[in-house]
Write a protein that holds these residues in place. Structure first.
Motif, PDB file in Angstrom:
ATOM      1  N   THR A 309      31.360  19.188  -9.472  1.00 17.62           N
ATOM      2  CA  THR A 309      30.658  18.755  -8.273  1.00 17.62           C
ATOM      3  C   THR A 309      29.304  18.155  -8.647  1.00 17.62           C
ATOM      4  O   THR A 309      28.875  18.215  -9.799  1.00 17.62           O
ATOM      5  CB  THR A 309      30.401  19.937  -7.324  1.00 17.62           C
ATOM      6  OG1 THR A 309      29.512  20.861  -7.975  1.00 17.62           O
ATOM      7  CG2 THR A 309      31.683  20.647  -6.961  1.00 17.62           C
ATOM      8  N   GLU A 322      32.623  19.119  -1.055  1.00 16.55           N
ATOM      9  CA  GLU A 322      33.195  17.988  -1.783  1.00 16.55           C
ATOM     10  C   GLU A 322      34.648  18.281  -2.120  1.00 16.55           C
ATOM     11  O   GLU A 322      34.985  19.369  -2.567  1.00 16.55           O
ATOM     12  CB  GLU A 322      32.431  17.746  -3.097  1.00 16.55           C
ATOM     13  CG  GLU A 322      30.971  17.393  -2.888  1.00 16.55           C
ATOM     14  CD  GLU A 322      30.235  17.256  -4.215  1.00 16.55           C
ATOM     15  OE1 GLU A 322      30.913  17.188  -5.252  1.00 16.55           O
ATOM     16  OE2 GLU A 322      29.004  17.220  -4.196  1.00 16.55           O
ATOM     17  N   ARG A 324      37.724  17.829  -4.479  1.00 17.38           N
ATOM     18  CA  ARG A 324      38.001  17.487  -5.874  1.00 17.38           C
ATOM     19  C   ARG A 324      39.490  17.583  -6.116  1.00 17.38           C
ATOM     20  O   ARG A 324      40.124  18.579  -5.763  1.00 17.38           O
ATOM     21  CB  ARG A 324      37.254  18.440  -6.821  1.00 17.38           C
ATOM     22  CG  ARG A 324      35.742  18.259  -6.802  1.00 17.38           C
ATOM     23  CD  ARG A 324      35.360  16.934  -7.402  1.00 17.38           C
ATOM     24  NE  ARG A 324      33.923  16.689  -7.330  1.00 17.38           N
ATOM     25  CZ  ARG A 324      33.316  15.694  -7.963  1.00 17.38           C
ATOM     26  NH1 ARG A 324      34.023  14.849  -8.664  1.00 17.38           N
ATOM     27  NH2 ARG A 324      32.027  15.511  -7.852  1.00 17.38           N
ATOM     28  N   VAL A 459      33.611  12.188  -6.395  1.00 15.38           N
ATOM     29  CA  VAL A 459      33.580  12.962  -5.151  1.00 15.38           C
ATOM     30  C   VAL A 459      34.373  12.207  -4.080  1.00 15.38           C
ATOM     31  O   VAL A 459      34.118  11.020  -3.830  1.00 15.38           O
ATOM     32  CB  VAL A 459      32.128  13.178  -4.678  1.00 15.38           C
ATOM     33  CG1 VAL A 459      32.099  13.945  -3.364  1.00 15.38           C
ATOM     34  CG2 VAL A 459      31.334  13.917  -5.741  1.00 15.38           C
TER      35      VAL A 459
END
Length: 553
Positions: A309, A322, A324, A459
């Motif tokens: 992140t 975020e 991922r 991201v």
């Protein structure tokens, strides 16, 4: 011998249950009962092994003291400027680095001790000392990827030879070549430094594959160092006894390459799933720090870093939100063995909370078992993990790989994503789409030296923001690109090509390209490729060549 009979019966029953489960359909009513019976048998045998293991992993010194083996494994040591594969053994009071001797066929194998450090004399470098760590030569990503492709091609040849009942000599020759390539990859892919010092002044540097692996070794050593340990020097006889015991005590027997596996393990099963993890926020951090989360995927004890992140500075309660993406380890890579099938455990995903310094220090980590049942759902699953008083909230879900790669044409023709290249270039009156030119220009400006460019995922929210800006043809595109993380820009470019209504090489010509690339004759392959490239529509061909020149640079 008679006392062993009851245990032997359980062992044989466990093997029978394993084979029976293997040939029983998953929808059969007896399948869950067989699973329960197998689990009970395995747990019983494991409890017996736990009682026996301490005696098996101990060696008695000439002075009558007991020295226990705590951990061992293969690590890459940077010695005299070159990478060497070592087998490292951590005992209760000493760390020993050894190399397996080359012996004649039929003779008992032995280890050669390269060096040892008593744990009482072992220290880890401070962050200031780590800054002066010698530069490690990192193999470019494209060379590692090329080697993986070679290994994958050799594996396919082995499977073809087996299917066609080819000569054993040809199969052995292919396996030998595959082992050599995998061994090269095993030596050259690790890049995370793990440095230790001897109080007497000598220092040693290992290169590992992940932060998680490094933290495991560090924590195991530090846990032993909490005991009252004394410095010592091993005599030649003591060192010989200790080194001689390593072969018998070792728990890791084979170099972690797939060519050491027999039968089906050579090919493995590929689970067509993508795992998405969204770290939400963290609380309970005791002091201000540079904080970020890392996601690593474990494949039978060997870890690969999948995503990281953004870094939060000077806060004790970072909020990421975020998305991922990750997937099971690459089956072409020897370090990342193929994941087993859906009915078995799928390794584990590790989420670590790291404190940003030089080098980055993994302060907390936790392993998460990826439950096969979770594969069945497509919804976000929220969870909270605690690591030494620090709470990290995160969500994860599985997405079918087929769905993630599915091409869905855009219903509106005003944007660039999901729209044919010919339509976009005609509208823009250009030979190469504007999004391709701008993303490549930005990557070449500040991403050429970036480790893992086009491999490390950006991201998701940043990528979606860039997608929206390019689709709207916003005037602030250039400003936004200059401020955006370079991995997000690379991810946007990959997303653009992935969402094209048809591949860059077109649906019509794609099968011919695949047949041409498989040709063994170099001249025939070149002629075939040139002919097929000339058959592409002009926008596709020019964009392809533009992208190819970029990748070459």
């Amino acid at each position: 011998a008679l006392l062993y009979k009851p245990i032997d019966r359980v062992t044989r029953s466990t093997l029978v249950l394993h084979d029976l489960l293997k040939h029983t359909p998953a929808d059969h009513p007896d399948y869950p009962l067989l699973q329960d019976a197998l689990r009970i048998s395995q747990n019983f045998l494991s409890s017996i092994n736990e009682d026996i293991d301490p005696r098996r992993t101990a060696v008695t010194t000439p002075k009558g003291e007991t020295r226990q083996l705590v951990k061992d494994g293969f690590l890459v040591e940077l010695s005299e400027g070159s990478r060497k594969l070592r087998h490292v053994f951590l005992f209760t009071d000493v760390l020993l680095c050894a190399k397996l001797k080359k012996t004649a066929v039929g003779k008992h194998q032995q280890y050669d001790c390269k060096w040892y450090v008593p744990l009482a004399d072992l220290v880890f470098p401070s962050p200031e000392e780590s800054e002066h760590c010698p530069q490690v030569h990192v193999i470019p990503d494209h060379e590692l990827e090329d080697m993986k492709m070679k290994i994958s091609a050799i594996k396919s040849e082995v499977q073809k030879e087996k299917a066609n009942k080819g000569q054993s000599r040809a199969i052995e020759r292919l396996k030998k070549k595959m082992f050599e390539n995998e061994f090269w990859l095993l030596l050259n892919s690790p890049a995370i430094p793990f440095r230790i010092h001897n109080r007497n002044g000598k220092s040693y540097l290992f290169l590992l594959s992940s932060d998680y692996e490094r933290s495991e070794w560090r924590e195991a050593i530090q846990k032993l160092q909490k005991k009252d340990l004394q410095a010592f020097v091993l005599s030649s006889v003591e060192l010989q006894v200790l080194t001689g015991s390593c072969f018998k005590l070792r728990t890791v027997h084979n170099i972690p390459v797939t060519s050491n596996k027999d039968g089906e393990c050579l090919l493995g099963w590929w689970v067509p799933l993508c795992l998405q993890v969204m770290p939400v926020r963290s609380c309970g951090v005791p002091q201000l720090a540079y904080l970020y989360c890392t996601l690593e995927v474990d494949s039978f004890g060997y870890f690969v870093s999948k995503a990281k992140t953004r870094v939060f500075r000077d806060t004790t309660e970072p909020q990421w939100n975020e998305v991922r993406g990750g997937k099971p380890p690459d089956p072409a890579s020897p370090q990342h063995l193929p994941w087993p099938g859906c009915r078995e455990a799928q390794g584990s995903g590790g989420v670590g909370l790291a404190r940003g310094c030089v080098p980055a220090e993994l302060t907390h980590h936790l392993s998460l078992q990826l439950d096969p049942q979770a594969v069945q759902t497509k919804n976000w699953h929220m969870d909270v993990i605690e690591m030494n008083g620090i709470k990290v909230e995160f969500s994860m879900k599985f997405t079918s790989r087929d769905m993630s790669l599915k091409r869905t044409p855009s219903k509106k023709q005003t944007g660039v994503f999901g729209v044919k290249i010919s339509v976009v270039t005609k509208r823009e009156r250009s030979k190469v789409p504007y999004i391709v030119r701008q993303c490549i220009e930005e990557v070449e400006k500040r991403g050429i030296e970036e480790v893992g460019i086009y491999r490390i995922s950006g991201v998701a929210t940043d990528i979606q923001a860039l997608k929206a800006v390019f689709d709207a043809n916003n005037k602030d595109i250039l400003v936004m690109l200059s401020d955006m993380d370079i991995n997000a820009i690379a991810g946007t470019l990959k997303l653009y090509f992935r969402e094209l209504p048809e591949p860059l090489l077109t649906d019509r010509l794609y099968p011919a390209f695949m047949e041409g690339i498989a040709l063994s004759d170099p001249a025939a392959k070149e002629n075939c490729m040139m002919h097929l490239l000339r058959s592409l529509p002009d926008p596709n061909l020019i964009t392809f060549l533009f992208l190819l020149e970029h990748l070459k640079r």
